[in-house]
Design a protein around this motif. Structure first.
Motif, PDB file in Angstrom:
ATOM      1  N   LYS A  13      -1.474   7.590   4.086  1.00 40.08           N
ATOM      2  CA  LYS A  13      -1.721   9.072   4.038  1.00 40.08           C
ATOM      3  C   LYS A  13      -2.888   9.716   4.350  1.00 40.08           C
ATOM      4  CE  LYS A  13      -2.017  12.020  -0.107  1.00 40.08           C
ATOM      5  NZ  LYS A  13      -2.417  12.248  -1.447  1.00 40.08           N
ATOM      6  N   LYS A  14      -2.760  10.652   5.277  1.00 41.67           N
ATOM      7  CA  LYS A  14      -3.952  11.341   6.001  1.00 41.67           C
ATOM      8  C   LYS A  14      -4.958  11.961   5.092  1.00 41.67           C
ATOM      9  CE  LYS A  14      -1.418  12.736  10.139  1.00 41.67           C
ATOM     10  NZ  LYS A  14      -0.906  13.794  11.178  1.00 41.67           N
ATOM     11  N   TYR A  38      -8.202   9.269  10.049  1.00 40.96           N
ATOM     12  CA  TYR A  38      -8.719   8.504   8.907  1.00 40.96           C
ATOM     13  C   TYR A  38      -7.690   8.797   7.845  1.00 40.96           C
ATOM     14  CZ  TYR A  38     -11.824   7.959   5.021  1.00 40.96           C
ATOM     15  OH  TYR A  38     -12.418   7.510   3.785  1.00 40.96           O
ATOM     16  N   ALA A  39      -7.392   7.693   7.275  1.00 43.76           N
ATOM     17  CA  ALA A  39      -6.353   7.632   6.239  1.00 43.76           C
ATOM     18  C   ALA A  39      -6.430   6.506   4.991  1.00 43.76           C
ATOM     19  CB  ALA A  39      -4.911   7.576   7.026  1.00 43.76           C
ATOM     20  N   GLU A  40      -5.676   6.723   3.985  1.00 44.16           N
ATOM     21  CA  GLU A  40      -5.600   5.894   3.422  1.00 44.16           C
ATOM     22  C   GLU A  40      -4.193   4.994   2.986  1.00 44.16           C
ATOM     23  OE1 GLU A  40      -5.476   5.445  -1.734  1.00 44.16           O
ATOM     24  OE2 GLU A  40      -5.710   7.396  -0.769  1.00 44.16           O
ATOM     25  N   VAL A  41      -4.416   3.884   2.984  1.00 47.11           N
ATOM     26  CA  VAL A  41      -3.176   2.650   3.036  1.00 47.11           C
ATOM     27  C   VAL A  41      -2.201   3.029   1.625  1.00 47.11           C
ATOM     28  CG1 VAL A  41      -2.268   0.438   3.232  1.00 47.11           C
ATOM     29  CG2 VAL A  41      -4.313   1.154   4.537  1.00 47.11           C
ATOM     30  N   LEU A  42      -1.494   3.318   1.800  1.00 42.06           N
ATOM     31  CA  LEU A  42      -0.370   3.198   0.571  1.00 42.06           C
ATOM     32  C   LEU A  42       0.839   2.212   0.561  1.00 42.06           C
ATOM     33  CD1 LEU A  42       0.606   7.114   0.591  1.00 42.06           C
ATOM     34  CD2 LEU A  42      -0.965   5.897  -0.471  1.00 42.06           C
ATOM     35  N   ALA A  43       1.145   1.614   1.606  1.00 41.38           N
ATOM     36  CA  ALA A  43       2.054   0.485   1.515  1.00 41.38           C
ATOM     37  C   ALA A  43       1.917  -0.222   2.862  1.00 41.38           C
ATOM     38  CB  ALA A  43       3.608   1.044   1.398  1.00 41.38           C
ATOM     39  N   MET A  54      -3.134 -11.858   9.606  1.00 39.47           N
ATOM     40  CA  MET A  54      -3.183 -10.474   9.208  1.00 39.47           C
ATOM     41  C   MET A  54      -3.513 -10.213   7.728  1.00 39.47           C
ATOM     42  SD  MET A  54      -0.245  -8.253  11.251  1.00 39.47           S
ATOM     43  CE  MET A  54       1.081  -9.550  11.544  1.00 39.47           C
ATOM     44  N   LYS A  55      -3.005 -11.319   6.949  1.00 37.47           N
ATOM     45  CA  LYS A  55      -3.166 -11.541   5.588  1.00 37.47           C
ATOM     46  C   LYS A  55      -4.569 -11.203   5.060  1.00 37.47           C
ATOM     47  CE  LYS A  55      -1.627 -14.583   1.888  1.00 37.47           C
ATOM     48  NZ  LYS A  55      -0.908 -15.400   1.695  1.00 37.47           N
ATOM     49  N   GLY A  56      -4.930 -10.126   4.261  1.00 40.28           N
ATOM     50  CA  GLY A  56      -6.106  -9.850   3.390  1.00 40.28           C
ATOM     51  C   GLY A  56      -7.045  -8.838   4.250  1.00 40.28           C
ATOM     52  N   ASN A  57      -6.679  -8.567   5.393  1.00 41.76           N
ATOM     53  CA  ASN A  57      -7.487  -7.915   6.098  1.00 41.76           C
ATOM     54  C   ASN A  57      -7.242  -6.355   5.673  1.00 41.76           C
ATOM     55  OD1 ASN A  57      -8.328  -9.881   7.875  1.00 41.76           O
ATOM     56  ND2 ASN A  57      -6.925  -9.766   9.442  1.00 41.76           N
ATOM     57  N   ILE A  58      -6.149  -5.875   5.497  1.00 40.45           N
ATOM     58  CA  ILE A  58      -6.178  -4.550   4.695  1.00 40.45           C
ATOM     59  C   ILE A  58      -5.223  -4.738   3.658  1.00 40.45           C
ATOM     60  CG2 ILE A  58      -4.825  -2.561   5.278  1.00 40.45           C
ATOM     61  CD1 ILE A  58      -5.138  -3.022   8.546  1.00 40.45           C
ATOM     62  N   LYS A  59      -5.705  -3.660   2.604  1.00 41.05           N
ATOM     63  CA  LYS A  59      -5.043  -3.976   1.269  1.00 41.05           C
ATOM     64  C   LYS A  59      -4.510  -2.404   0.868  1.00 41.05           C
ATOM     65  CE  LYS A  59      -8.655  -5.429  -0.437  1.00 41.05           C
ATOM     66  NZ  LYS A  59      -9.725  -5.955   0.418  1.00 41.05           N
ATOM     67  N   VAL A  60      -3.654  -2.238   0.018  1.00 41.75           N
ATOM     68  CA  VAL A  60      -3.285  -1.024  -0.346  1.00 41.75           C
ATOM     69  C   VAL A  60      -4.482  -0.321  -0.962  1.00 41.75           C
ATOM     70  CG1 VAL A  60      -1.895   0.405  -2.077  1.00 41.75           C
ATOM     71  CG2 VAL A  60      -0.889  -1.497  -0.717  1.00 41.75           C
ATOM     72  N   GLY A  61      -4.869   0.827  -0.457  1.00 42.51           N
ATOM     73  CA  GLY A  61      -6.062   1.734  -1.353  1.00 42.51           C
ATOM     74  C   GLY A  61      -7.011   1.583  -0.428  1.00 42.51           C
ATOM     75  N   ASP A  62      -7.034   0.759   0.737  1.00 43.40           N
ATOM     76  CA  ASP A  62      -8.121   0.949   1.549  1.00 43.40           C
ATOM     77  C   ASP A  62      -8.093   2.218   2.350  1.00 43.40           C
ATOM     78  OD1 ASP A  62      -9.037  -1.593   1.267  1.00 43.40           O
ATOM     79  OD2 ASP A  62      -8.327  -2.659   2.886  1.00 43.40           O
ATOM     80  N   TYR A  81       2.231  11.964   5.964  1.00 44.97           N
ATOM     81  CA  TYR A  81       2.221  10.566   5.904  1.00 44.97           C
ATOM     82  C   TYR A  81       2.109  10.094   7.375  1.00 44.97           C
ATOM     83  CZ  TYR A  81       3.682  10.476   1.030  1.00 44.97           C
ATOM     84  OH  TYR A  81       3.497  10.934  -0.367  1.00 44.97           O
ATOM     85  N   ILE A  82       1.596   8.867   7.637  1.00 42.83           N
ATOM     86  CA  ILE A  82       1.852   8.383   9.236  1.00 42.83           C
ATOM     87  C   ILE A  82       2.291   7.045   9.023  1.00 42.83           C
ATOM     88  CG2 ILE A  82      -0.499   7.921   9.195  1.00 42.83           C
ATOM     89  CD1 ILE A  82      -0.082   8.801  12.314  1.00 42.83           C
TER      90      ILE A  82
END
Length: 94
Positions: A13-14, A38-43, A54-62, A81-82
């Motif tokens: 989400k931008k 710059y964005a927030e990770v939603l899924a 890749m596991k654990g590097n990026i989480k939902v909400g980051d 969204y992007i």
């Protein structure tokens, strides 16, 4: 509506930055600025969650910074969204 990315993709989400003012006090409209990266990770797609590298590097909400011309822009219910590939994420903002 809920977006579920496939494979190594992420739904972001931008995040809009606040209005900027010049030194002399002129307010710069958002149309005069470059597109946000710059964005927030939603899924997160299943390949990102399952891959050991890749596991654990990026989480939902980051909050993340992604490549300027990466991804596919989507507008659903008045929200931008992007959809980007994992490799297009450059950094996590802490």
């Amino acid at each position: 509506m809920n977006l579920k990315p496939i494979g190594d993709r992420l739904v972001l989400k931008k995040q809009e930055k606040e209005e900027e003012k010049t030194f002399s006090g002129i307010v710069l409209p958002s149309s005069a600025k470059e597109a946000p990266v710059y964005a927030e990770v939603l899924a997160i797609g299943s390949e990102v969650e399952e891959d050991e590298k890749m596991k654990g590097n990026i989480k939902v909400g980051d909050k993340v910074i992604y490549s300027k011309y990466a991804g596919t822009e989507i507008k659903l219910e008045d929200t931008d969204y992007i959809l980007v590939k994992y490799e297009d994420i450059l950094a996590v903002v802490e």
